[in-house]
Scaffold this active site. Structure first.
Site, PDB file in Angstrom:
ATOM      1  N   TYR A 143      -1.729  -0.410  10.675  1.00 28.31           N
ATOM      2  CA  TYR A 143      -2.152  -1.174   9.470  1.00 28.31           C
ATOM      3  C   TYR A 143      -0.797  -0.918   8.463  1.00 28.31           C
ATOM      4  CZ  TYR A 143      -3.649  -1.400   4.609  1.00 28.31           C
ATOM      5  OH  TYR A 143      -3.799  -1.775   3.166  1.00 28.31           O
ATOM      6  N   LYS A 170       1.938  -3.703   7.120  1.00 37.66           N
ATOM      7  CA  LYS A 170       2.412  -3.864   5.380  1.00 37.66           C
ATOM      8  C   LYS A 170       3.856  -3.868   5.400  1.00 37.66           C
ATOM      9  CE  LYS A 170      -1.699  -4.539   3.428  1.00 37.66           C
ATOM     10  NZ  LYS A 170      -2.087  -5.708   2.815  1.00 37.66           N
ATOM     11  N   SER A 190       0.837  -1.356   0.098  1.00 36.85           N
ATOM     12  CA  SER A 190      -0.101   0.035   0.145  1.00 36.85           C
ATOM     13  C   SER A 190       0.929   1.032  -0.098  1.00 36.85           C
ATOM     14  CB  SER A 190      -1.036  -0.132   1.300  1.00 36.85           C
ATOM     15  OG  SER A 190      -1.571   1.176   1.415  1.00 36.85           O
TER      16      SER A 190
END
Ligand code: NAD
Ligand code: UDP
Length: 371
Positions: free
Chosen positions: A168, A172, A144
């Protein structure tokens, strides 16, 4: 033709990618726990691809089926082992994995960091272990643009500093690091590395995936109140919500609202197809690529484009900035163009046309039924 495992294939990006991969002639095994999706999405993908969806158990994969769904969790090591073993036993060993499964809500990740690390990091590590044990060493991973945090350079190249600003993003980043370790490229700053370890890996950093398949049969179906701009706007247009809240009109941008790089989900799905084909035809390597359009659109640009597509007014009110937001994030997509010969094809107007077609035909998402 390859046999592919698609984790999280029932989700927003996964379902559109399944369609593109079926159309490219691949055979798919989808593993999904439906924690954020519906099997209806996959039934509709099968319908659009002119095939049927076979539901199966990980231990009972029957060959040769074009499109098979197994309900399960990526953290379940015995399930993963059974899946790889039974695919091999029926003469269809898994050639590559496209790994979408994971949790993606930034705010929720702040509330539940352990859960995010468990699903996103531990789940991916178990998946990679199963792949390694079964000699499957090709993965396309959903990373991302959130890794770039508050970017100090726009458009953002892959070499920009990695500075996640929430759990988050940190999860990643951890997976990206693990993948680099596997590929034998630990600590590498370069986005493309030859690997001596036999792994073929693509880390695809998505910008803002939006829109839907032009048929209006599959699209994004968020749980509860959408956190993201695009599904919020389509829900206002369809009358499910009274107005949009615009988070800040005092950003250092042309109209004062936040600017993002919105990418049509079909363009993104095609980017996965190209990344997969590139990996399967190349020597072991680690590819790290931005998938974005290179074009920025402000919140008010998206409102206007959706008003034009839907022929409806989108009422909005200006509110304070949302904590954690950046003013502008836009991809430099040059490396993906060079490596994959892929670039986005669809405009913001097409994004809104297709997103609206989906929302209008399915005002309550897949909850509208199992047609
Ligand atoms: P999504 O929630 O629609 O899809 C994820 C899928 O994974 C869902 O079908 C869900 O049921 C499944 N899943 C979740 N946990 C699982 C588990 N433990 N085992 C098996 N299946 C599980 O999300 P999406 O928008 O399609 O995103 C796909 C991937 O792309 C995610 O990894 C996400 O972090 C990443 N990503 C998304 C965006 C975005 O804006 N949508 C941007 C950048 C990266
Ligand atoms: N945004 C907004 N109202 C909303 C949701 C988002 O004004 O209800 C803005 C947000 O501040 C940002 C842009 O829309 O400038 C895109 O936000 P989104 O959450 O979709 O993507 P991300 O911030 O994760 O890139």
């Amino acid at each position: 033709m390859a046999q592919l495992l698609i984790t999280g294939g029932a989700g927003f990006i996964g379902s559109h990618t399944c369609l593109v991969l079926l159309e490219a002639g691949h055979q798919l095994l989808v593993l999904d726990d439906f924690s954020n999706s519906s099997a209806v999405a996959l039934k509709r993908v099968a319908e659009l691809a002119g095939t049927r969806l076979q539901r199966d158990q990980p231990t009972l994969i029957k060959a040769p089926d074009t499109f098979t769904l197994v309900e399960g969790d990526i953290r379940d090591a015995p399930c993963l082992d059974a899946l790889f073993a039974s695919a091999k036993a029926c003469g269809q060993p898994i050639d590559a994995v496209i790994h979408f499964a994971g949790l993606k809500a930034v705010g929720e990740s702040v509330q539940q960091p352990l859960r995010y690390w468990d699903v996103n990091v531990v789940g991916t590590q178990r998946l990679l272990s199963a792949m390694d044990q079964h000699n499957c060493r090709t993965m396309v991973f959903s990373s991302s643009a959130t890794l770039y945090g508050y970017p100090d350079q726009v458009p953002i190249p892959e070499t920009a500093p990695i500075q996640p600003i929430n759990p988050y993003g940190a999860s990643k980043h951890a997976v990206e690091e693990l993948l680099a370790d596997l590929a034998g490229c630990s600590g590498a700053a370069e986005p493309i590395q030859a690997s001596g370890a036999g792994w073929r890996i693509a880390r695809l950093r998505y910008f803002n995936p939006v829109g839907a398949h032009p048929s209006g049969r599959i699209g994004e179906d968020p749980n509860g109140i959408p956190n993201n701009l695009f599904p919020f706007i389509t829900q206002v247009a369809v009358g499910r919500r009274p107005e949009l809240t615009v988070f800040g009109d005092d950003w250092p941008t042309p109209d004062g609202t936040g600017v993002r790089d919105y990418i049509h989900v079909m363009d993104l799905a095609e980017g996965h197809r190209e990344a997969l084909h590139s990996l399967l035809s190349a020597d072991p390597q680690l590819l790290t690529l931005n998938l974005g359009s290179g074009q920025g659109a402000s919140v008010l640009d998206v409102v206007k484009a959706m008003e034009a597509a839907s022929q409806r007014a989108i009422p909005y009110r200006i509110a304070p900035r949302r904590p954690g937001d950046a003013a502008i994030t836009v991809a430099n997509p040059a490396l993906a163009a060079q490596q994959l010969h892929w670039r986005t094809q669809r405009s913001l107007a097409e994004i809104c046309r297709d997103g609206w077609a989906w929302q209008q035909a399915n005002p309550n998402g897949y909850g509208d039924g199992c047609r």
